[in-house]
Scaffold this motif. Structure first.
Motif, mmCIF file in Angstrom:
data_model
loop_
_atom_site.group_PDB
_atom_site.id
_atom_site.type_symbol
_atom_site.label_atom_id
_atom_site.label_comp_id
_atom_site.label_asym_id
_atom_site.label_seq_id
_atom_site.Cartn_x
_atom_site.Cartn_y
_atom_site.Cartn_z
ATOM 1 N N ASP A 1 4.212 6.699 57.576
ATOM 2 C CA ASP A 1 2.551 6.609 58.287
ATOM 3 C C ASP A 1 1.735 7.297 58.473
ATOM 4 O O ASP A 1 1.247 7.469 58.954
ATOM 5 N N LYS A 2 2.171 7.867 59.656
ATOM 6 C CA LYS A 2 2.132 8.608 60.931
ATOM 7 C C LYS A 2 1.567 9.973 60.497
ATOM 8 O O LYS A 2 0.426 10.531 61.530
ATOM 9 N N LEU A 3 3.134 10.094 59.449
ATOM 10 C CA LEU A 3 2.127 11.259 58.986
ATOM 11 C C LEU A 3 2.194 11.717 57.556
ATOM 12 O O LEU A 3 1.464 13.082 56.934
ATOM 13 N N VAL A 4 0.900 10.435 57.406
ATOM 14 C CA VAL A 4 0.055 9.876 56.296
ATOM 15 C C VAL A 4 -1.715 10.149 57.380
ATOM 16 O O VAL A 4 -2.399 11.149 56.963
ATOM 17 N N GLY A 5 -1.906 9.630 58.137
ATOM 18 C CA GLY A 5 -2.747 9.026 58.829
ATOM 19 C C GLY A 5 -3.773 8.605 58.560
ATOM 20 O O GLY A 5 -3.993 7.934 57.051
ATOM 21 N N LEU B 1 -2.172 13.924 56.412
ATOM 22 C CA LEU B 1 -1.298 14.495 55.130
ATOM 23 C C LEU B 1 -1.606 15.721 54.133
ATOM 24 O O LEU B 1 -1.367 16.646 54.004
ATOM 25 N N GLU B 2 -2.583 15.891 54.597
ATOM 26 C CA GLU B 2 -3.712 16.856 54.054
ATOM 27 C C GLU B 2 -3.740 18.037 55.027
ATOM 28 O O GLU B 2 -3.606 19.513 54.205
ATOM 29 N N ALA B 3 -3.402 17.977 56.108
ATOM 30 C CA ALA B 3 -3.662 18.952 57.045
ATOM 31 C C ALA B 3 -2.025 19.721 57.285
ATOM 32 O O ALA B 3 -1.681 20.365 56.903
ATOM 33 N N LEU B 4 -1.235 18.492 56.577
ATOM 34 C CA LEU B 4 0.255 19.179 56.086
ATOM 35 C C LEU B 4 0.353 19.638 54.925
ATOM 36 O O LEU B 4 1.416 20.910 54.987
ATOM 37 N N GLN B 5 0.229 18.879 54.161
ATOM 38 C CA GLN B 5 0.314 19.858 52.903
ATOM 39 C C GLN B 5 -0.810 21.392 53.283
ATOM 40 O O GLN B 5 0.009 22.214 52.866
ATOM 41 N N GLU C 1 6.158 33.666 52.676
ATOM 42 C CA GLU C 1 7.973 33.549 52.077
ATOM 43 C C GLU C 1 7.317 33.930 50.895
ATOM 44 O O GLU C 1 8.221 34.982 50.415
ATOM 45 N N THR C 2 6.150 33.671 49.709
ATOM 46 C CA THR C 2 6.388 34.338 48.328
ATOM 47 C C THR C 2 5.240 35.128 48.150
ATOM 48 O O THR C 2 5.480 35.861 47.246
ATOM 49 N N GLY C 3 4.079 35.156 49.427
ATOM 50 C CA GLY C 3 3.180 36.223 49.154
ATOM 51 C C GLY C 3 2.195 35.855 48.474
ATOM 52 O O GLY C 3 0.922 36.151 47.907
ATOM 53 N N THR C 4 2.336 34.698 47.381
ATOM 54 C CA THR C 4 1.080 33.931 46.922
ATOM 55 C C THR C 4 1.075 32.635 47.124
ATOM 56 O O THR C 4 1.588 31.771 47.328
ATOM 57 N N ARG C 5 -0.359 32.282 46.731
ATOM 58 C CA ARG C 5 -1.531 31.336 47.205
ATOM 59 C C ARG C 5 -0.052 30.054 46.856
ATOM 60 O O ARG C 5 0.071 29.837 44.548
ATOM 61 N N SER C 6 -0.352 29.034 47.152
ATOM 62 C CA SER C 6 0.902 27.994 46.671
ATOM 63 C C SER C 6 -0.799 26.874 46.916
ATOM 64 O O SER C 6 -1.882 26.774 46.980
ATOM 65 N N ARG C 7 -0.230 25.933 44.887
ATOM 66 C CA ARG C 7 -1.081 24.853 44.756
ATOM 67 C C ARG C 7 0.048 23.569 44.969
ATOM 68 O O ARG C 7 -0.222 22.139 44.451
ATOM 69 N N LEU C 8 0.801 23.842 45.579
ATOM 70 C CA LEU C 8 1.462 22.455 45.599
ATOM 71 C C LEU C 8 1.506 21.356 46.274
ATOM 72 O O LEU C 8 -0.497 21.428 47.353
ATOM 73 N N MET C 9 1.581 20.530 45.312
ATOM 74 C CA MET C 9 1.108 18.489 46.187
ATOM 75 C C MET C 9 2.144 18.249 46.942
ATOM 76 O O MET C 9 3.001 18.232 46.579
ATOM 77 N N LEU C 10 1.371 17.415 48.199
ATOM 78 C CA LEU C 10 2.614 17.046 49.049
ATOM 79 C C LEU C 10 2.363 15.422 48.702
ATOM 80 O O LEU C 10 0.710 14.655 48.838
ATOM 81 N N ASP C 11 2.867 14.482 48.877
ATOM 82 C CA ASP C 11 2.603 13.215 49.168
ATOM 83 C C ASP C 11 3.942 12.326 49.568
ATOM 84 O O ASP C 11 5.541 12.870 49.828
ATOM 85 N N ILE C 12 3.479 11.518 50.994
ATOM 86 C CA ILE C 12 3.868 11.130 52.266
ATOM 87 C C ILE C 12 4.102 9.745 51.684
ATOM 88 O O ILE C 12 2.966 8.989 51.825
ATOM 89 N N ALA C 13 5.320 8.940 51.386
ATOM 90 C CA ALA C 13 5.216 7.143 51.573
ATOM 91 C C ALA C 13 4.617 6.811 50.256
ATOM 92 O O ALA C 13 4.504 5.975 50.537
#
Length: 178
Positions: free
Chosen positions: A73-77, A83-87, A97-109
């Motif tokens: 929960d501390k990593l969600v804030g 969570l947005e900052a960690l994403q 690493e890849t050289g291309t912009r990522s649209r990765l989605m991160l979810d925590i808890a």
């Protein structure tokens, strides 16, 4: 390699994505997930937090979920700000690493999944109120992720429409009668 392949028997000039391009894109998304997973695993180790990392590909984007730890929960804030900052940090690590912009989605808890449901309900109930009262309603400022979910929920209710107004970070959804 070509971005398209001719579709035989479909009228001659129509094109469809080549199978190899789809496979290459899927491989890139899997690689993004792997890089993100490694990055987040190192972060959890540094913080001495427990958590299970799950990698997936959904709707053309890598999805990384962290579940199972007591301290997550501390990593969600508050309101998902951490969570947005960690994403964003994770996206930058992937981009490096890849050289291309990522649209990765991160979810925590499961926070993002639960928030998605809350926002769908907010969008539906606000749209119904606007439809019944005929008066526009301005919602609180939201992140782009949150606004998209509200807009999609409002779109399911006849007789109302929605738009975003303002500048980040105070951009908000306005629901109004059609």
């Amino acid at each position: 390699m070509s971005d398209t392949a001719e579709v035989i028997g479909a009228g001659g000039d129509e094109t469809a994505p080549a199978v190899n391009d789809i496979d290459d894109n899927e491989d890139l998304l899997v690689r993004e997930g792997d890089i993100a997973g490694d990055y987040l695993e190192r972060l959890l180790d540094i913080l001495d937090y427990d958590g299970d990392i799950d990698l997936d590909v959904e709707a053309g984007r890598a999805v990384v979920s962290i579940d199972g730890g007591d301290d997550l929960d501390k990593l969600v804030g508050p309101r998902g700000t951490v969570l947005e900052a960690l994403q964003e940090l994770t996206r930058l690590a992937v981009q490096q690493e890849t050289g291309t912009r990522s649209r990765l989605m991160l979810d925590i808890a499961g926070w993002r999944a639960a928030r998605r449901e809350q926002l769908r309900e907010l969008g539906r109930s606000t749209a119904e109120s606007v439809r019944d009262s005929g008066e526009r309603i301005r919602l609180q400022p939201m992140s782009p992720f949150e606004r998209k979910i509200v807009h999609d929920a409002v779109a399911t209710v006849d007789g109302v429409t929605s738009e975003s107004e303002g500048e980040e970070p105070k951009r908000r959804v306005v629901v109004k009668p059609e």
